[in-house]
Design an enzyme around this catalytic site. Structure first.
Site, PDB file in Angstrom:
ATOM      1  N   HIS A   1       1.406   3.882   2.021  1.00  0.00           N
ATOM      2  CA  HIS A   1       1.815   4.657   3.192  1.00  0.00           C
ATOM      3  C   HIS A   1       3.330   4.825   3.153  1.00  0.00           C
ATOM      4  CE1 HIS A   1      -1.951   3.859   5.877  1.00  0.00           C
ATOM      5  NE2 HIS A   1      -2.113   4.877   5.058  1.00  0.00           N
TER       6      HIS A   1
ATOM      7  N   HIS B   1       0.845  -1.189   0.000  1.00  0.00           N
ATOM      8  CA  HIS B   1       0.000   0.000   0.000  1.00  0.00           C
ATOM      9  C   HIS B   1       0.882   1.242   0.000  1.00  0.00           C
ATOM     10  CE1 HIS B   1       0.826  -0.700   4.263  1.00  0.00           C
ATOM     11  NE2 HIS B   1       0.437   0.526   4.522  1.00  0.00           N
TER      12      HIS B   1
ATOM     13  N   HIS C   1      -7.560  -1.978   5.075  1.00  0.00           N
ATOM     14  CA  HIS C   1      -6.715  -0.929   5.639  1.00  0.00           C
ATOM     15  C   HIS C   1      -7.407   0.397   5.345  1.00  0.00           C
ATOM     16  CE1 HIS C   1      -3.128   0.321   7.569  1.00  0.00           C
ATOM     17  NE2 HIS C   1      -2.400   0.622   6.507  1.00  0.00           N
TER      18      HIS C   1
ATOM     19  N   ASP D   1       5.732   4.558   5.249  1.00  0.00           N
ATOM     20  CA  ASP D   1       6.617   3.561   5.838  1.00  0.00           C
ATOM     21  C   ASP D   1       6.794   2.327   4.946  1.00  0.00           C
ATOM     22  OD1 ASP D   1       3.907   2.976   6.457  1.00  0.00           O
ATOM     23  OD2 ASP D   1       4.502   1.721   8.154  1.00  0.00           O
ATOM     24  N   HIS D   2       6.061   2.265   3.846  1.00  0.00           N
ATOM     25  CA  HIS D   2       6.176   1.155   2.899  1.00  0.00           C
ATOM     26  C   HIS D   2       6.750   1.580   1.549  1.00  0.00           C
ATOM     27  CE1 HIS D   2       3.914  -1.906   5.247  1.00  0.00           C
ATOM     28  NE2 HIS D   2       3.527  -0.803   5.869  1.00  0.00           N
TER      29      HIS D   2
END
Length: 170
Positions: free
Chosen positions: A48, A46, A123, A50-51
């Protein structure tokens, strides 16, 4: 503060597949000496930070490693726009960047015969999970035969393990 952000690296023969690309991913890869040129695919769950925040740095590191083969990114809907934004930091690359937006139920062929299946998750933003199925083959020394098993068939794996043990194959 004491851990790397989201990423998992799979080695399949001579290819690498990265699952997510959190900030600092290329630093962790360098520390473990896995190399960069053999990275063939990135699977993003996804969008976000942090990814995905490690993507611009990784793209530059791949370029500096001498990579010229294409890099494929698999990800959920809306990814192309995000990658275009991140590419403003890495506009010129010596390799093609191919982005495929996937949805629930899609199946994709990965490097070296890896089959990748996609399932939608829950999510706050569109998210997908990946299942990788490998079909490794083991060459039986000096015989010209290959031992093959499917990872989703444990009975085949058990039989191959018995044969390998009898023949002294690690």
């Amino acid at each position: 503060p004491n851990r790397w952000l989201s990423s998992v690296l799979l080695r399949v023969e001579r290819s690498l597949i990265l699952l997510d690309c959190g900030e600092g991913t290329q630093v962790a890869m360098r520390m473990r000496h896995w190399g960069f040129r053999k990275l063939d695919m990135i699977c993003l769950s996804h969008m976000h930070a942090d990814h995905v925040a490690g993507i611009p740095g990784l793209l530059h590191t791949l370029a500096n490693s001498g990579k010229t083969d294409p890099l494929t990114i698999l990800a959920p809907a809306g990814t192309i726009e995000v990658i275009q934004g991140l590419r403003t930091i890495a506009p010129h690359l010596p390799y093609d960047l191919i982005v495929h937006e996937l949805t629930d139920g899609d199946q994709v062929s990965g490097p070296n015969g890896v089959r990748i299946r996609v399932a939608e998750g829950m999510h706050r933003v569109p998210v997908i999970g990946y299942r990788t199925d490998l079909m490794p083959e083991y060459m039986v020394r000096g015989s010209g035969y290959r031992l093959t098993y499917r990872m989703d068939k444990p009975e085949e794996l058990a039989q191959v393990m018995k044969i390998k043990a009898k023949m002294g194959i690690p």
